[in-house]
Design a protein around this motif. Structure first.
Motif, PDB file in Angstrom:
ATOM      1  N   VAL A 104       0.870  -1.173   0.000  1.00  0.00           N
ATOM      2  CA  VAL A 104       0.000   0.000   0.000  1.00  0.00           C
ATOM      3  C   VAL A 104       0.908   1.226   0.000  1.00  0.00           C
ATOM      4  O   VAL A 104       1.605   1.483   0.977  1.00  0.00           O
ATOM      5  CB  VAL A 104      -0.935   0.016   1.224  1.00  0.00           C
ATOM      6  N   SER A 105       0.935   1.968  -1.087  1.00  0.00           N
ATOM      7  CA  SER A 105       1.833   3.110  -1.199  1.00  0.00           C
ATOM      8  C   SER A 105       1.321   4.274  -0.357  1.00  0.00           C
ATOM      9  O   SER A 105       0.217   4.234   0.187  1.00  0.00           O
ATOM     10  CB  SER A 105       1.954   3.526  -2.670  1.00  0.00           C
ATOM     11  N   ALA A 106       2.137   5.317  -0.261  1.00  0.00           N
ATOM     12  CA  ALA A 106       1.776   6.485   0.542  1.00  0.00           C
ATOM     13  C   ALA A 106       0.523   7.149  -0.022  1.00  0.00           C
ATOM     14  O   ALA A 106       0.347   7.268  -1.234  1.00  0.00           O
ATOM     15  CB  ALA A 106       2.937   7.470   0.570  1.00  0.00           C
ATOM     16  N   ARG A 107      -0.358   7.570   0.881  1.00  0.00           N
ATOM     17  CA  ARG A 107      -1.594   8.259   0.522  1.00  0.00           C
ATOM     18  C   ARG A 107      -1.628   9.620   1.202  1.00  0.00           C
ATOM     19  O   ARG A 107      -1.078   9.783   2.289  1.00  0.00           O
ATOM     20  CB  ARG A 107      -2.804   7.462   1.017  1.00  0.00           C
ATOM     21  N   ASP A 108      -2.275  10.586   0.564  1.00  0.00           N
ATOM     22  CA  ASP A 108      -2.507  11.850   1.244  1.00  0.00           C
ATOM     23  C   ASP A 108      -4.003  12.078   1.405  1.00  0.00           C
ATOM     24  O   ASP A 108      -4.819  11.571   0.631  1.00  0.00           O
ATOM     25  CB  ASP A 108      -1.820  13.013   0.518  1.00  0.00           C
ATOM     26  N   PHE A 109      -4.362  12.818   2.448  1.00  0.00           N
ATOM     27  CA  PHE A 109      -5.755  13.035   2.815  1.00  0.00           C
ATOM     28  C   PHE A 109      -5.957  14.505   3.172  1.00  0.00           C
ATOM     29  O   PHE A 109      -5.065  15.156   3.719  1.00  0.00           O
ATOM     30  CB  PHE A 109      -6.153  12.191   4.034  1.00  0.00           C
ATOM     31  N   ILE A 110      -7.123  15.015   2.881  1.00  0.00           N
ATOM     32  CA  ILE A 110      -7.579  16.302   3.418  1.00  0.00           C
ATOM     33  C   ILE A 110      -8.764  16.012   4.316  1.00  0.00           C
ATOM     34  O   ILE A 110      -9.799  15.524   3.847  1.00  0.00           O
ATOM     35  CB  ILE A 110      -7.949  17.279   2.300  1.00  0.00           C
ATOM     36  N   ASN A 111      -8.608  16.289   5.604  1.00  0.00           N
ATOM     37  CA  ASN A 111      -9.604  15.914   6.601  1.00  0.00           C
ATOM     38  C   ASN A 111     -10.150  17.132   7.325  1.00  0.00           C
ATOM     39  O   ASN A 111      -9.425  18.091   7.599  1.00  0.00           O
ATOM     40  CB  ASN A 111      -8.995  14.960   7.640  1.00  0.00           C
ATOM     41  N   LEU A 112     -11.426  17.067   7.630  1.00  0.00           N
ATOM     42  CA  LEU A 112     -12.050  18.032   8.531  1.00  0.00           C
ATOM     43  C   LEU A 112     -12.052  17.439   9.930  1.00  0.00           C
ATOM     44  O   LEU A 112     -12.493  16.305  10.125  1.00  0.00           O
ATOM     45  CB  LEU A 112     -13.469  18.338   8.056  1.00  0.00           C
ATOM     46  N   ARG A 113     -11.564  18.195  10.902  1.00  0.00           N
ATOM     47  CA  ARG A 113     -11.560  17.754  12.301  1.00  0.00           C
ATOM     48  C   ARG A 113     -12.496  18.657  13.113  1.00  0.00           C
ATOM     49  O   ARG A 113     -12.479  19.882  12.968  1.00  0.00           O
ATOM     50  CB  ARG A 113     -10.163  17.822  12.910  1.00  0.00           C
ATOM     51  N   HIS A 114     -13.287  18.019  13.960  1.00  0.00           N
ATOM     52  CA  HIS A 114     -14.188  18.753  14.850  1.00  0.00           C
ATOM     53  C   HIS A 114     -14.119  18.089  16.218  1.00  0.00           C
ATOM     54  O   HIS A 114     -14.230  16.866  16.321  1.00  0.00           O
ATOM     55  CB  HIS A 114     -15.614  18.719  14.313  1.00  0.00           C
ATOM     56  N   TRP A 115     -13.906  18.883  17.251  1.00  0.00           N
ATOM     57  CA  TRP A 115     -13.683  18.299  18.572  1.00  0.00           C
ATOM     58  C   TRP A 115     -14.559  18.972  19.624  1.00  0.00           C
ATOM     59  O   TRP A 115     -15.092  20.066  19.412  1.00  0.00           O
ATOM     60  CB  TRP A 115     -12.213  18.399  18.959  1.00  0.00           C
ATOM     61  N   GLY A 116     -14.687  18.295  20.749  1.00  0.00           N
ATOM     62  CA  GLY A 116     -15.474  18.836  21.856  1.00  0.00           C
ATOM     63  C   GLY A 116     -15.679  17.781  22.920  1.00  0.00           C
ATOM     64  O   GLY A 116     -14.980  16.759  22.979  1.00  0.00           O
ATOM     65  N   GLU A 117     -16.695  18.016  23.765  1.00  0.00           N
ATOM     66  CA  GLU A 117     -17.051  17.078  24.833  1.00  0.00           C
ATOM     67  C   GLU A 117     -18.543  16.810  24.748  1.00  0.00           C
ATOM     68  O   GLU A 117     -19.358  17.740  24.644  1.00  0.00           O
ATOM     69  CB  GLU A 117     -16.699  17.663  26.202  1.00  0.00           C
ATOM     70  N   ARG A 118     -18.901  15.545  24.776  1.00  0.00           N
ATOM     71  CA  ARG A 118     -20.300  15.140  24.655  1.00  0.00           C
ATOM     72  C   ARG A 118     -20.519  13.908  25.517  1.00  0.00           C
ATOM     73  O   ARG A 118     -19.739  12.969  25.465  1.00  0.00           O
ATOM     74  CB  ARG A 118     -20.636  14.835  23.193  1.00  0.00           C
TER      75      ARG A 118
END
Length: 495
Positions: free
Chosen positions: A390-404
């Motif tokens: 599995v060769s190198a992959r790149d990603f564009i990710n949205l991150r959302h954080w908090g407490e629930r």
């Protein structure tokens, strides 16, 4: 030695400082090679610098035609030479055992009186053709693609299959020569060994070396040129570091190679909610809508049952389940760590750009855009997995954080970012709704039960079994590296 008046103007001082920087740059160029567009004027707007960036690229290719050949590529070329020599020696021995009265008569029968059904001299010619193609393509022209070896292998296989059906292993009443079988099989096996070695050794190894050189490998040239840059042309303020992306290996030496960030991206993670809302555009609101949907899906995965254990080691467990709603197989990592959930959660959020320094499964991690104080867009390059399958992959990710529900979380999903188009040297993968959940351990406030739900589409033509093996290994390795990182966090806390 010139003397500077204490009444010299600020512009004069800048001229002297700039002159020193220019001399330092010229010295660096003289020692370590030329750089394009040496005279660069800083981009200024109201006497303040604008941080600029561009698509990730490599300014100096380690395997360009003017550079040295890598050791693994030299080995590949030697294998091609061995292929030719070995086939020739086997053919010489075979010819001497054909039963002719003299050796020269046997050679004349094989070469001068060549017939496809009775002579194996053509196997040596095919080996010579493979050798010429490989040496020209991969030694002289330094090709970094598999198309040439694919052509040579295909033609060789077609020839050998035809040869097996039409060749007369016993003719003119003479006994069968066992070396005829060995020569044909040897030619077939060596051909596929060359193909395997190029595709699974040469190209992945050179890419790995190139990536290491691009993503932060220190060298004398970068140190000298970096010092020449100080105080001058590219100034990045502390507030800007959290919100703008500058690709590793990018060259600050060409104004036309970069673009300024949109002015609407001028808020930082520390900004107040009211000021952030006033700056949010339609794309930002779309990001926040995806963030909320991803958060809901993450907690649905937490409540999901029917997980099947893929691998378990010393309390760490990787499980998988097919989620009908997502129509995909999802992996889940569970491990218990000696750190409080809040501390690990904060470190994962705030120090995401530093994660490749302790996590070798990542080659690059950069924040592209801060949407609000709980949401951002990041760019990640995952290292190759499953032994290079599995060769190198790149990603564009949205991150959302908090407490629930008294639980800390980081929800992750794929995102689009027009200023970071797909890169030629990487396959652009996609992350589905997934993320990390940091649970408290009852009665042990300094321990954390981590759950990482991994939902990824690696793209490309990869068998599912290889994907399962690669992702399972990545998750288990992450757990090991994370424990080492936690020890570093504790060491900083006590120091």
């Amino acid at each position: 030695m010139p003397i500077m008046s204490i009444n010299a103007s600020t512009s004069d001082m800048r001229d002297v400082s700039g002159s020193r920087q220019d001399k330092a740059r010229q010295a660096g160029n003289a020692l370590y090679g030329s750089i394009h567009n040496q005279a660069v004027e800083p981009r200024m707007e109201n006497e303040s610098y604008t941080y600029v960036y561009g698509p990730e690229r490599i300014s100096t290719h380690r395997y360009s035609p003017c550079s040295t050949v890598s050791s693994v590529r030299r080995t590949f070329c030697l294998i091609a030479l061995f292929d030719l020599c070995f086939c020739f020696i086997l053919w010489v021995i075979y010819t001497q055992l054909t039963g002719s009265e003299t050796v020269w008569e046997a050679f004349e029968q094989q070469v001068a009186n060549y017939q496809f059904q009775t002579s194996l001299f053509d196997t040596v010619m095919v080996a010579a053709l493979r050798f010429i193609l490989i040496e020209l393509g991969y030694a002289l022209f330094r090709l970094n693609h598999w198309w040439l070896i694919a052509i040579s292998t295909s033609l060789t296989c077609i020839f050998l299959i035809t040869k097996v059906f039409l060749f007369e292993f016993s003719h003119d009443g003479k006994a069968e020569n066992p070396l005829s079988y060995i020569l044909l099989l040897t030619s077939f096996i060596l051909t596929w060994i060359e193909t395997w070695f190029l595709d699974f050794k040469v190209l992945p190894t050179e890419k790995k070396i190139l990536l290491r050189g691009t993503h932060g490998e220190a060298n004398e040239r970068s140190g000298l040129l970096g010092r020449a840059e100080e105080g001058g042309n590219r100034v990045v303020h502390d507030d800007d570091k959290d919100r703008y992306y500058s690709p590793a290996g990018s060259d600050d030496e060409g104004e036309d190679r970069y673009r300024s960030l949109p002015p609407s991206r001028s808020h930082s993670r520390k900004a107040s909610q009211s000021s952030v809302n006033s700056l949010l555009g339609s794309q930002d609101h779309e990001y926040l809508k995806i963030a909320n949907e991803t958060m809901d899906m993450l907690f649905e995965l937490v409540r999901e049952g029917g997980w099947i254990t893929e691998r378990e080691s010393q309390g760490d467990m990787v499980q998988s389940a097919y989620i009908k709603k997502l129509k995909r197989k999802i992996f889940k990592l569970e491990c218990t760590l000696d750190i409080s959930p809040h501390e690990l959660w904060k470190d994962t959020i705030d120090n995401v750009n530093d994660s490749p320094s302790w996590n070798p499964t990542l080659l690059e991690s950069k924040t592209l855009l801060v949407v609000d104080e709980k949401t951002d867009i990041s760019y990640n390059i995952a290292a190759e997995a499953a032994g290079g399958l599995v060769s190198a992959r790149d990603f564009i990710n949205l991150r959302h954080w908090g407490e629930r529900d008294q639980t800390f979380f980081i929800a992750v999903n794929k995102a689009t970012f027009p200023d970071m188009p797909p890169q030629k040297k990487y396959v652009r993968g996609e992350s589905g709704p997934c993320g990390l959940v940091f649970n408290r351990v009852t009665g042990q406030p300094n321990r954390c039960k981590l759950q990482w739900f991994l939902n990824t589409n690696l793209k490309g033509w990869i068998p599912q079994a290889v994907i399962d093996q690669g992702l399972t290994g990545v998750l288990m390795d992450y757990c090991k590296y994370l424990r080492q990182h936690i020890q570093e966090i504790k060491g900083r806390s006590f120091s």
